[in-house]
Scaffold this motif. Structure first.
Motif, short mmCIF file in Angstrom:
data_model
loop_
_atom_site.label_atom_id
_atom_site.label_comp_id
_atom_site.label_asym_id
_atom_site.label_seq_id
_atom_site.Cartn_x
_atom_site.Cartn_y
_atom_site.Cartn_z
N CYS A 28 0.77 -1.35 0.05
CA CYS A 28 0.03 0.17 -0.04
C CYS A 28 1.02 1.41 -0.10
O CYS A 28 1.74 1.54 0.68
N ASP A 29 0.71 2.19 -0.87
CA ASP A 29 1.63 3.45 -1.18
C ASP A 29 0.63 4.47 -1.08
O ASP A 29 -0.46 4.73 -1.54
N ILE A 30 0.92 5.58 -0.31
CA ILE A 30 0.32 7.00 -0.16
C ILE A 30 1.37 7.98 -0.48
O ILE A 30 2.36 8.10 0.40
N TYR A 31 1.19 8.88 -1.42
CA TYR A 31 2.00 9.87 -1.61
C TYR A 31 1.28 11.14 -1.32
O TYR A 31 0.66 11.54 -2.02
N ASP A 32 1.73 11.77 -0.29
CA ASP A 32 1.44 13.06 0.13
C ASP A 32 2.31 14.17 0.54
O ASP A 32 3.07 13.58 1.42
N GLU A 33 2.46 15.22 0.13
CA GLU A 33 3.20 16.13 0.68
C GLU A 33 3.13 16.62 2.19
O GLU A 33 1.84 16.95 2.49
N GLY A 34 4.34 16.79 2.95
CA GLY A 34 4.24 16.99 4.19
C GLY A 34 3.91 15.71 5.39
O GLY A 34 4.14 16.16 6.57
N VAL A 35 3.61 14.59 4.93
CA VAL A 35 3.12 13.63 5.67
C VAL A 35 4.50 12.48 5.60
O VAL A 35 4.59 11.99 4.47
N SER A 37 5.18 9.57 7.68
CA SER A 37 4.82 8.44 8.11
C SER A 37 3.23 8.18 8.32
O SER A 37 2.56 8.80 8.81
N TRP A 38 3.13 6.85 7.64
CA TRP A 38 1.63 6.35 7.70
C TRP A 38 1.32 5.40 8.33
O TRP A 38 2.36 4.46 8.57
N SER A 39 0.01 4.89 9.10
CA SER A 39 -0.27 3.78 9.37
C SER A 39 -1.24 3.27 8.53
O SER A 39 -2.07 4.04 7.95
N TYR A 40 -1.23 1.81 8.30
CA TYR A 40 -2.14 1.18 7.05
C TYR A 40 -2.89 0.30 7.75
O TYR A 40 -2.94 -0.19 8.66
N SER A 41 -4.19 0.21 6.80
CA SER A 41 -5.28 -0.80 6.93
C SER A 41 -5.55 -1.67 5.72
O SER A 41 -5.83 -0.58 4.68
N TRP A 42 -5.61 -2.80 5.78
CA TRP A 42 -5.93 -3.73 4.68
C TRP A 42 -7.46 -4.10 4.62
O TRP A 42 -7.76 -4.81 5.91
N CYS A 52 -4.81 -6.52 8.33
CA CYS A 52 -3.60 -6.28 8.36
C CYS A 52 -3.17 -4.60 8.63
O CYS A 52 -3.96 -4.15 7.97
N ASP A 53 -2.05 -4.43 9.30
CA ASP A 53 -1.81 -2.90 9.69
C ASP A 53 -0.44 -2.79 9.19
O ASP A 53 0.03 -1.65 9.75
N GLN A 54 0.30 -3.56 8.42
CA GLN A 54 1.51 -3.13 7.86
C GLN A 54 1.53 -2.57 6.24
O GLN A 54 0.30 -2.96 5.79
N GLN A 55 2.75 -2.00 5.96
CA GLN A 55 2.51 -1.49 4.54
C GLN A 55 2.40 -2.55 3.67
O GLN A 55 1.95 -2.42 2.61
N GLU A 56 3.16 -3.59 3.91
CA GLU A 56 3.07 -4.87 3.00
C GLU A 56 2.88 -6.07 3.73
O GLU A 56 2.98 -6.20 4.86
#
Length: 571
Positions: A28-35, A37-42, A52-56
């Motif tokens: 899961c990729d999120i591209y945003d100016e100014g952020v 570190s992200w937490s993820y939800s699948w 799952c709460d990991q990027q991969e």
């Protein structure tokens, strides 16, 4: 100004369409100016519950049940921003395709046979247009021909599904061409495929923790570079694609049969699968035993024997006593008179009181550097004459029921303080009464509030200075027990034994009584010996035809007026 929420994006590697058993990674990729570190939800198939709460997220061996549509979103780890939910991306999982069969004929005549399960396969030939026929012989002796570059192969269709997706067919094919006049040319020679070979270093049989390297070699004429695939018996998945695969610290789970094959890095040649080579990983254990009985009298000889089964040579041994602190911390103390040597024996020619203790050993090997864990423990007890303290057991018997209260007290004629009850259980644990979950020590009395079978063991009195006296072997057993005396019986005394049953208001059973395996009294509520003699010494137990039988208790007999001390044993 309202910031537009960034949108998450799902990628699947190596592909969205994979086969059962493949390794697949969702990212899961999120591209945003100014952020930063992200937490993820699948999410899968529109479910509102995240899995799952990991990027991969990686499926190490996918199955058809993992197929579906996956989406993700993210939240700023140290902030309040959220991304939009990604578009759903479909993962498709299919059954493993039929093995891609390649045949070692000189190029450019033959390149490839189909790689999907079908009764019709296609053979691509680069033969010139002037050659009218392509003839293909199958092992079944069927003869098929077709007059174009694309040859339809319907021979041996029954072989297509044998053995499932892991089948590797070795079809005995010959290929040649006929001229328009019908004259056949000489069949093209079949080039023998090279066979890969597995070697294991430093050896096929190693110890846990060793570094082990598997190497695959393929020697084929004219091929300068090979790519490799490694397999372990019981798995269809490739676990390594390098020529040498190293386990930096092997465990028993790495043991097994390994095979490999090679494919030409910049060509179409494949080797034959290697013969499987077995890697054995051992965890040698030191085992301690005693040459004679464990209950000794001052002056008796005794030998402790340390062995490493199945690995009898090349070992040196060390010997230890096990001690425990009041906080129940265990310590292994190297014996000062124990020099490490090749012999697996530690002998005490004349046992003294201070040889009483719990012993252990361990073995070392220099050739393949390895040190075993500490062995099992053995309790040695050396007794003298007229011990200064007695261990009083209540109820006064060696066998006890589960879930009852048990009291053990150290009584000293001259000084009733300073003694504590210790025990060594059948499970090899050395403990103070005060450290037990259901035990408490008040003065010189140990109370176990509710007994369990693991309370079985040897109990004794120990002074603050480490003196040990009066061991008693206590067993805890459910249902049926033998009521027998804790202390030795004196010659001439009257001995009465009862068979007790736990779950009744009338505990005395009408039972059979045995000594050393032989029936001596049957169907009686008590066994009575009016005048005990030395011949009555032995192992006793009782047996009820419906309730079961007790454990065996040793009843010791001492001479009248004797001050020798003999202790009860139970097995």
């Amino acid at each position: 100004m309202l910031l537009e929420r960034p949108k998450s994006k799902v990628t699947i590697k190596p592909a969205q369409h994979v086969f059962r058993g493949d390794t697949v990674t969702l990212r899961c990729d999120i591209y945003d100016e100014g952020v930063t570190s992200w937490s993820y939800s699948w999410y899968k198939d529109g479910s509102t519950s995240g899995f799952c709460d990991q990027q991969e997220h990686t499926f190490s061996s996918v199955t058809e049940s993992d197929a579906g549509k996956y989406s993700c979103n993210g939240s700023e780890t140290e902030g309040s921003r959220w991304s939009q939910m990604s578009d759903a991306v479909a993962l498709t999982v299919s059954a493993q395709p039929f093995t891609n069969l390649r045949f070692a004929y000189p190029r450019p005549y033959l390149t490839n046979l189909c790689s999907f399960p079908s009764s019709s396969c296609y053979l691509s030939s680069r033969a010139s247009q002037h050659e009218a026929h392509n003839l293909l012989h199958c092992r079944s002796s069927d003869l098929l021909f077709y007059t174009s570059e694309l040859l339809t192969v319907d021979c041996c269709p029954q072989l297509a599904f044998l053995g499932g997706s892991n089948l590797k067919l070795e079809l005995n094919l010959s290929l040649w061409f006929e001229s328009p006049s019908g004259t056949a040319s000489k069949p093209l020679p079949k080039r023998k495929r090279p066979k890969s070979k597995v070697t294991i270093k430093p050896a096929q049989h190693v110890f846990r923790g060793d570094t082990v390297t598997l190497r695959c070699d393929t020697y084929g004429e004219g091929v300068t570079s090979w790519s490799y695939s490694w397999y372990k018996e019981g798995s269809t998945s490739v676990f390594s694609e390098v020529q040498e695969h190293t386990f930096s610290s092997v465990t028993e789970s790495d043991a097994g049969k390994y095979s490999c094959y090679g494919s030409e890095t910049e060509g179409s040649r494949w080797s034959q699968m290697s013969d499987a080579v077995t890697l054995t990983v051992s965890d040698p254990r030191a085992v301690l035993s005693v040459s004679s009985q464990k209950w000794l009298t001052e002056g008796d000889p005794v030998t402790l024997i340390c062995e490493v089964y199945s690995f009898s040579t090349g070992w040196t041994f060390s010997w230890f006593t096990l001690t425990v602190s009041p906080e129940n911390s265990h310590h292994y103390n190297l014996l000062s008179d124990s020099s490490r040597g090749a012999g697996g024996n530690y002998t005490v020619s004349f046992a003294a009181l201070n040889h009483t203790g719990v012993y252990s050993c361990r073995a070392e090997r220099e050739k393949s550097v390895y040190k075993t864990q500490y062995s099992n423990t053995q309790l040695l007890w050396v007794t003298g004459v007229s011990p200064p303290v007695s261990l009083i057991v209540s109820p006064s018997r060696t066998q006890h029921f589960t879930s009852v209260s048990l009291s053990l007290s150290c009584e000293d004629q001259s000084n009733s303080t300073g003694w504590r009850v210790r025990r060594y259980t059948d499970g090899g644990r050395l403990e103070y009464c005060s450290s037990l979950y259901r035990g408490s020590q008040t003065g010189s009395t140990c109370t176990i509030s509710s007994t369990i079978t693991s309370d079985t063991g040897v109990y004794w009195c120990e002074s603050e200075s480490g003196e040990k006296h009066h061991p008693v072997n206590i067993t805890v057993h459910s249902d049926v027990i033998l009521e027998s005396p804790v202390h030795p019986v004196t010659e001439g005394d009257h001995l009465i034994l009862h068979c007790l049953y736990q779950h009744t208001t009338s505990p005395n059973l009408r039972a059979d009584f045995y000594k050393d395996g032989s029936l001596i009294q049957n169907q009686t509520t008590e066994m009575s010996i009016t005048t005990v003699s030395k011949s009555h010494e032995g192992f006793y137990y009782c047996k009820h035809p419906e309730r079961g039988e007790s454990l065996k208790s040793w009843i010791s007999v001492r001479g009248a007026g004797s001050s020798d001390v003999t202790y009860a044993q139970v097995k």
